[in-house]
Design an enzyme around this catalytic site. Structure first.
Site, PDB file in Angstrom:
ATOM      1  N   ASP A  47      -2.244  -8.899  -0.187  1.00  0.00           N
ATOM      2  CA  ASP A  47      -1.548  -8.197  -1.265  1.00  0.00           C
ATOM      3  C   ASP A  47      -2.351  -6.947  -1.652  1.00  0.00           C
ATOM      4  OD1 ASP A  47       0.324  -7.702  -3.220  1.00  0.00           O
ATOM      5  OD2 ASP A  47      -0.514  -9.133  -4.658  1.00  0.00           O
ATOM      6  N   GLU A  48      -1.665  -5.937  -2.200  1.00  0.00           N
ATOM      7  CA  GLU A  48      -2.313  -4.692  -2.671  1.00  0.00           C
ATOM      8  C   GLU A  48      -3.202  -4.082  -1.567  1.00  0.00           C
ATOM      9  OE1 GLU A  48      -1.271  -3.491  -5.325  1.00  0.00           O
ATOM     10  OE2 GLU A  48      -0.873  -5.027  -6.832  1.00  0.00           O
ATOM     11  N   GLN A 104       0.667   3.975  -5.070  1.00  0.00           N
ATOM     12  CA  GLN A 104      -0.090   3.417  -6.200  1.00  0.00           C
ATOM     13  C   GLN A 104      -1.560   3.175  -5.842  1.00  0.00           C
ATOM     14  OE1 GLN A 104       2.145   0.583  -8.918  1.00  0.00           O
ATOM     15  NE2 GLN A 104       3.420   0.399  -7.096  1.00  0.00           N
TER      16      GLN A 104
END
Length: 673
Positions: A221-222, A252
């Site tokens: 994730d991320e 982001q």
């Protein structure tokens, strides 16, 4: 045939969930249901017959990991005795790997993870040893440089080459001593967890293969937030089976200052040529009016995967740009508007409102105005839980109970509360340890034989040793939480807080923090079915870098939230105020000087702020700011023109011409559409 529980996914989410094998890049825009997709994908893999324990999911925070665990648990029918997927943070994963293999790097298997306070003490000691005065280089500055270099995977030698000025050269020299001392103490810091795992895999192919063989599917994730060490660890673990799913959003990526490299997500197809790419672009958070501005802004970045967010919620109020005379007026009028909003709408909660800022200096004026208006607020990301004196004291005792040879913890515990064992006595004990090539703890146990110590010092040391040994012996028969509670009572720590903090509210608040820490130990024992103190310390210390004193607890309060744009990532609020929209603040002056990729990261930071807003977005700026008491003119942020889709005017000799469109009566500037 997939079960009906997957029918609620939109088409791109469904595609990402259903892909059975091979590399997969999921570009998950802001508010597009990323966590839902990841948890459904884990459930789908289990449905396909993949054994749960062969699935690894990694994220960046304990909060995200715990949320993922809960969601997966609700999706799969888990029976008693069934295994579970391994869902954890990067740092937790690395601790488990290092506990199995760190001796190959010359560290003890029972290594200690240093909390921030212990790092600061060590940094202070190192600076004394290399004779660098604190006026030249503060311990906090040294730790900043060391963390930056470690995130960039730079050794002390490479840091010396990388140094750009005299201060950095001094820091690089201290870094060498810091790392050597840390290792001699059998300790690692937070950044070492990643760095040493990376080294372990690079230097020991058999260990790399052994760890990679534990899993058949890996989800990250991320992914846009990975640094060099994390990137290489992921590649090492997934190289054999190539079943790697990474989820993230290059738009982001805002942590370049701490080593994150947006190139990792941008070059995923180059690293894994057969990868499928799925874009999640349906936003369920913000109105279309807000997303129109967000899309326009981020499309000004040249280095990105092309994508456009589409609003599930049509319409909504257009974002506003509001100008104020100076920073004091900006704070006063923003808070006045918030008060009017709260008074006119009985359904509106204070927690529905957030004020977001770029720099840590900005909130002062807003705090002052919120207090004057009697509006409760919370400064999210205030003092870290681990920076509190009482937490550092009690943790030192827990570390000594777990391992009395942990010297930094021992030095803190022995005089908190004070026992009359001063620096001179400690110096004599340390000299004895050095002379006998033993630990400080062993020197303390033999303090009765140390004639250089006074009789009162020998007695004080003996009482301290007896107290620790007594409670250590109880660990075999009693629960850890019972022993720690007994030790806190035995050393009369509450009385010490009463002595230091005579004001009742402050004293009770600090005692409540001690109770919270002990409750955390009780929760850990229950979760891990009687896990030991060492496991609890690992668990606790791994959460120390998660920003603030229980960020979630802060946000649950019914109060207006003040926070930096960095702290706001991952959150959402019905009403958002982004303040200080001026060149020099956002984008920051340092980034303006650097240009290029630095400006692109600032634009991404602005985009993160804009996409926190669900219903309304207000962007404000001051036409002038005071420096040393003198009002100096400012320039509107270039990002305001990009957001509003208007051309930036040419430079003019007249002040404040060509400002972006405003909504404040009496402001002089206008913009052309």
């Amino acid at each position: 045939m997939p079960s009906r529980k997957f029918s609620g996914l939109n088409p791109p989410q469904h595609d990402a969930v259903m892909k059975e094998s091979g590399p997969l890049l999921v570009l998950a825009g802001a508010g597009t249901g990323k966590t839902r997709m990841v948890t459904y994908r884990i459930a789908r893999l289990i449905e396909l017959g993949i054994r749960p324990e062969r699935i690894l999911a990694v994220t960046f925070t304990n909060k995200a990991a715990n949320e993922m665990k809960e969601r997966v648990q609700s999706l799969i029918k888990k029976r008693r005795g069934d295994t579970a997927p391994e869902i954890s943070t990067f740092h937790s994963l690395c601790v488990r790997i290092l506990r199995r293999h760190i001796e190959q790097l010359g560290y003890p298997q029972r290594f200690t993870i240093y909390a921030t306070g212990q790092q600061e003490s060590l940094a202070r000691r190192v600076l004394r040893e290399v004779q660098v005065p604190s006026a030249t280089l503060k311990p906090s500055e040294l730790l900043y440089f060391i963390s930056r270099w470690k995130c960039q995977t730079l050794s002390p030698k490479e840091a010396s080459t990388d140094a750009e000025n005299e201060k950095e050269l001094l820091a690089a020299a201290a870094y060498r001593r810091y790392q050597r001392t840390l290792k001699s103490l059998g300790a690692v810091d937070f950044d070492d967890l990643l760095l040493l795992t990376d080294q372990l895999f690079a230097q020991h192919a058999e260990i790399r293969r052994e760890e990679a063989a534990r899993f058949d599917h890996i989800l990250i994730d991320e992914y846009q937030d990975t640094n060099q060490s994390q990137y290489r660890i992921v590649k090492a673990l997934a190289a054999r089976h190539r079943n790697l799913c990474v989820v993230g959003d290059d738009d982001q990526s805002i942590y370049g200052w701490r080593g994150a490299e947006v190139q990792h997500i941008l070059q995923f197809k180059k690293d894994w040529p057969e990868a499928q790419v799925v874009s999640l672009e349906d936003n369920y958070r913000s109105t279309s009016a807000i997303l129109e501005w967000a899309n326009r802004l981020i499309q000004c970045n040249l280095t990105r995967h092309p994508k456009t967010l589409h609003a599930d919620r049509e319409g909504g109020s257009k974002p506003r740009v509001v100008q104020h005379e100076d920073e004091a007026t900006e704070a006063r009028e923003t808070v006045a508007e918030i008060r009017r909003r709260l008074q006119s709408d009985s359904t509106l909660e204070r927690r529905d409102i957030a004020i977001l800022f770029r720099t840590n200096e900005q909130p002062r004026a807003f705090e002052q105005e919120l207090r004057r208006a009697d509006i409760p607020y919370v400064l999210v990301g205030g003092m870290s839980f681990f920076d509190r004196k009482e937490v550092r004291d009690v943790m030192a005792y827990i570390q000594v109970l777990d391992d009395p040879d942990e010297e930094m913890a021992l030095r803190r515990a022995i005089n908190n509360p004070p026992r009359g064992i001063g620096p001179k006595a400690m110096e004599q004990l340390a000299s004895q340890a050095l002379a006998t090539k033993g630990s400080l703890w062993n020197a303390m146990k033999r303090a009765d034989q140390l004639t250089s110590l006074s009789s009162s010092h020998r007695q004080a040391v003996r009482r301290f040793v007896d107290t620790i040994e007594d409670h250590r012996s109880r660990l075999a028969q009693e629960s850890a939480v019972s022993v720690v509670k007994g030790l806190i009572g035995s050393i009369q720590y509450r009385a010490e807080l009463e002595r230091l903090f005579p004001e009742e509210q402050e004293r009770d608040s600090r005692w409540n923090i001690v109770e919270e820490l002990v409750n955390g130990l009780g929760d850990y024992e229950k979760r891990s079915r009687g896990g030991d103190l060492g496991g609890f310390l690992d668990d606790l210390l791994l959460s120390q870098n998660e920003t603030s004193e229980d960020k979630e607890k802060q946000l649950r309060r019914n109060a207006v939230a003040l926070m930096t744009l960095h702290a706001a990532k991952g959150l959402e609020f019905p009403h958002v105020y982004m303040v200080g929209m001026e060149n020099g603040i956002l984008p920051h002056q340092r980034s303006i000087k650097s240009g290029g990729s630095a400006i692109e990261e600032e634009r991404r930071l602005c985009y993160v702020g804009v996409t926190r807003a669900q219903d309304t977005l207000t962007l404000s700026l001051a036409l002038g700011r005071r420096k040393w008491g003198k009002l100096r003119p400012t320039d509107p942020s270039d990002f305001l023109y990009e957001l509003a889709g208007i051309e930036k005017p040419a430079l003019s000799s007249q002040p404040h011409k060509g400002r972006p469109h405003h909504h404040r009566k009496g402001a002089r500037a206008t913009g052309r559409r």
